[in-house]
Design a protein around this motif. Structure first.
Motif, PDB file in Angstrom:
ATOM      1  N   ALA A  98       0.844  -1.202   0.000  1.00  0.00           N
ATOM      2  CA  ALA A  98       0.000   0.000   0.000  1.00  0.00           C
ATOM      3  C   ALA A  98       0.878   1.251   0.000  1.00  0.00           C
ATOM      4  N   LEU A  99       0.440   2.251  -0.707  1.00  0.00           N
ATOM      5  CA  LEU A  99       1.146   3.521  -0.776  1.00  0.00           C
ATOM      6  C   LEU A  99       0.879   4.321   0.491  1.00  0.00           C
ATOM      7  N   VAL A 100       1.899   5.017   1.004  1.00  0.00           N
ATOM      8  CA  VAL A 100       1.765   5.815   2.231  1.00  0.00           C
ATOM      9  C   VAL A 100       1.345   7.231   1.864  1.00  0.00           C
ATOM     10  N   ASP A 101       0.299   7.717   2.529  1.00  0.00           N
ATOM     11  CA  ASP A 101      -0.165   9.084   2.321  1.00  0.00           C
ATOM     12  C   ASP A 101       0.793  10.033   3.045  1.00  0.00           C
ATOM     13  N   PRO A 102       1.437  10.992   2.339  1.00  0.00           N
ATOM     14  CA  PRO A 102       2.408  11.869   3.002  1.00  0.00           C
ATOM     15  C   PRO A 102       1.796  12.808   4.040  1.00  0.00           C
ATOM     16  N   SER A 103       0.489  13.050   3.983  1.00  0.00           N
ATOM     17  CA  SER A 103      -0.117  13.994   4.925  1.00  0.00           C
ATOM     18  C   SER A 103      -0.221  13.415   6.335  1.00  0.00           C
ATOM     19  N   ASP A 104      -0.491  12.080   6.468  1.00  0.00           N
ATOM     20  CA  ASP A 104      -0.629  11.518   7.805  1.00  0.00           C
ATOM     21  C   ASP A 104       0.151  10.210   8.003  1.00  0.00           C
ATOM     22  N   SER A 105       0.974   9.812   7.023  1.00  0.00           N
ATOM     23  CA  SER A 105       1.832   8.617   7.098  1.00  0.00           C
ATOM     24  C   SER A 105       1.043   7.334   7.361  1.00  0.00           C
ATOM     25  N   GLN A 106      -0.144   7.237   6.793  1.00  0.00           N
ATOM     26  CA  GLN A 106      -0.968   6.037   6.907  1.00  0.00           C
ATOM     27  C   GLN A 106      -1.114   5.410   5.516  1.00  0.00           C
ATOM     28  N   PRO A 107      -1.262   4.062   5.458  1.00  0.00           N
ATOM     29  CA  PRO A 107      -1.450   3.440   4.139  1.00  0.00           C
ATOM     30  C   PRO A 107      -2.784   3.847   3.533  1.00  0.00           C
ATOM     31  N   THR A 108      -2.795   4.023   2.227  1.00  0.00           N
ATOM     32  CA  THR A 108      -4.003   4.467   1.550  1.00  0.00           C
ATOM     33  C   THR A 108      -4.087   3.872   0.162  1.00  0.00           C
ATOM     34  N   GLN A 111      -6.479   6.822  -6.447  1.00  0.00           N
ATOM     35  CA  GLN A 111      -7.146   6.838  -7.742  1.00  0.00           C
ATOM     36  C   GLN A 111      -6.562   7.994  -8.544  1.00  0.00           C
ATOM     37  N   PHE A 112      -6.701   7.919  -9.849  1.00  0.00           N
ATOM     38  CA  PHE A 112      -6.169   8.969 -10.720  1.00  0.00           C
ATOM     39  C   PHE A 112      -7.276   9.965 -11.041  1.00  0.00           C
ATOM     40  N   ARG A 113      -6.906  11.260 -10.963  1.00  0.00           N
ATOM     41  CA  ARG A 113      -7.832  12.345 -11.310  1.00  0.00           C
ATOM     42  C   ARG A 113      -7.073  13.378 -12.129  1.00  0.00           C
ATOM     43  N   TYR A 114      -7.810  14.340 -12.638  1.00  0.00           N
ATOM     44  CA  TYR A 114      -7.211  15.409 -13.437  1.00  0.00           C
ATOM     45  C   TYR A 114      -7.382  16.749 -12.709  1.00  0.00           C
ATOM     46  N   THR A 115      -6.333  17.564 -12.747  1.00  0.00           N
ATOM     47  CA  THR A 115      -6.408  18.898 -12.144  1.00  0.00           C
ATOM     48  C   THR A 115      -7.052  19.859 -13.144  1.00  0.00           C
ATOM     49  N   GLU A 116      -7.227  21.140 -12.720  1.00  0.00           N
ATOM     50  CA  GLU A 116      -7.789  22.141 -13.620  1.00  0.00           C
ATOM     51  C   GLU A 116      -6.893  22.390 -14.810  1.00  0.00           C
ATOM     52  N   ALA A 117      -5.572  22.201 -14.616  1.00  0.00           N
ATOM     53  CA  ALA A 117      -4.619  22.423 -15.707  1.00  0.00           C
ATOM     54  C   ALA A 117      -4.605  21.253 -16.692  1.00  0.00           C
ATOM     55  N   GLY A 118      -5.274  20.154 -16.340  1.00  0.00           N
ATOM     56  CA  GLY A 118      -5.323  18.998 -17.227  1.00  0.00           C
ATOM     57  C   GLY A 118      -4.257  17.959 -16.930  1.00  0.00           C
ATOM     58  N   ASP A 119      -3.524  18.125 -15.815  1.00  0.00           N
ATOM     59  CA  ASP A 119      -2.494  17.156 -15.449  1.00  0.00           C
ATOM     60  C   ASP A 119      -3.130  15.980 -14.728  1.00  0.00           C
ATOM     61  N   SER A 124      -5.263  10.484  -2.932  1.00  0.00           N
ATOM     62  CA  SER A 124      -5.576   9.535  -1.877  1.00  0.00           C
ATOM     63  C   SER A 124      -7.087   9.413  -1.735  1.00  0.00           C
ATOM     64  N   LYS A 125      -7.589   8.171  -1.678  1.00  0.00           N
ATOM     65  CA  LYS A 125      -9.038   7.967  -1.523  1.00  0.00           C
ATOM     66  C   LYS A 125      -9.497   8.328  -0.118  1.00  0.00           C
ATOM     67  N   ARG A 126      -8.611   8.201   0.867  1.00  0.00           N
ATOM     68  CA  ARG A 126      -9.002   8.437   2.254  1.00  0.00           C
ATOM     69  C   ARG A 126      -9.008   9.926   2.587  1.00  0.00           C
ATOM     70  N   THR A 127      -7.959  10.655   2.219  1.00  0.00           N
ATOM     71  CA  THR A 127      -7.869  12.070   2.599  1.00  0.00           C
ATOM     72  C   THR A 127      -8.202  13.021   1.457  1.00  0.00           C
ATOM     73  N   GLY A 128      -8.116  12.560   0.201  1.00  0.00           N
ATOM     74  CA  GLY A 128      -8.405  13.435  -0.931  1.00  0.00           C
ATOM     75  C   GLY A 128      -7.246  14.323  -1.322  1.00  0.00           C
ATOM     76  N   ARG A 129      -6.070  14.099  -0.756  1.00  0.00           N
ATOM     77  CA  ARG A 129      -4.902  14.923  -1.084  1.00  0.00           C
ATOM     78  C   ARG A 129      -4.142  14.340  -2.265  1.00  0.00           C
ATOM     79  N   ILE A 130      -3.449  15.220  -2.984  1.00  0.00           N
ATOM     80  CA  ILE A 130      -2.656  14.793  -4.135  1.00  0.00           C
ATOM     81  C   ILE A 130      -1.348  14.186  -3.641  1.00  0.00           C
ATOM     82  N   ILE A 131      -1.011  12.998  -4.161  1.00  0.00           N
ATOM     83  CA  ILE A 131       0.257  12.348  -3.838  1.00  0.00           C
ATOM     84  C   ILE A 131       1.171  12.535  -5.042  1.00  0.00           C
TER      85      ILE A 131
END
Length: 195
Positions: A98-108, A111-119, A124-131
């Motif tokens: 499992a990948l570690v979420d850098p915001s809270d150091s927990q496994p998460t 999923q892939f999403r697109y930013t407003e710039a199209g990148d 993270s599915k749990r926190t919603g932060r960009i890894i």
């Protein structure tokens, strides 16, 4: 032909053995092949299901990511005691990491999403932060790091790369050489036909 079968065939031909039986489900364990521990783990008549490798459609983990291994083997589990962890040398399954979420150091899970710039980014599915994808993963292992690289004497300079030195000419190699060395040919070439 598997390597183990080749070794058995080579040994059989040396000792004039006609019939060979090879365990199809031979499993490599921590002990070397041929030792007593390996023979006990692979007794004749003991068939194990093969290790099924699932195809990975999309790699979510890259070189340089911080991961946690989720599946450990424990022996002697009792109430109030989790048991003793047993180290086992086996292929690491992609789905047990499992990948570690850098915001809270927990496994998460991600999923892939697109930013407003199209990148395309990992979220993270749990926190919603960009890894972010590590810088190591974006580098080609065969090429040096561009930030640390210094020009060498035999490198082509940027100015030479930008020059246009090739001129398109519709000539054969012979005609090009004749023009270069001022050779005048008075004979005419005969027509050739390809069938």
């Amino acid at each position: 032909m598997p390597r183990l079968t080749q070794l058995y065939l080579a040994a059989a031909s040396r000792h004039n053995i006609k019939e060979i039986t090879v365990n199809r489900h031979y499993r490599y364990v921590m002990a070397r092949p041929g030792t007593i521990q390996a023979q006990i783990a692979n007794l004749p008549g003991r068939s194990r299901p093969p290790v099924i490798v699932q195809p990975i459609k999309e790699w979510k983990i890259h070189l340089g990511d911080l991961v946690i291994y989720n599946c450990y083997k424990y022996v002697g589990k009792m109430e109030g005691y989790r048991g003793t962890m047993v180290a086992s040398e086996t292929p690491l399954d992609y789905f047990s990491v499992a990948l570690v979420d850098p915001s809270d150091s927990q496994p998460t899970d991600i999923q892939f999403r697109y930013t407003e710039a199209g990148d395309r980014v990992r979220v993270s599915k749990r926190t919603g932060r960009i890894i972010p994808i590590p810088a190591k993963a974006l580098l080609n292992p065969d090429e040096p790091d561009p930030a640390k690289y210094t020009d060498q004497p035999k490198d082509t300079s940027v100015d030479d790369v930008g020059k246009k030195t090739f001129k398109i000419q519709y000539k054969s190699v012979e005609q090009d050489l004749m023009d270069k060395y001022n050779i005048v040919e008075t004979r005419t070439r005969a027509k050739t036909y390809w069938y």
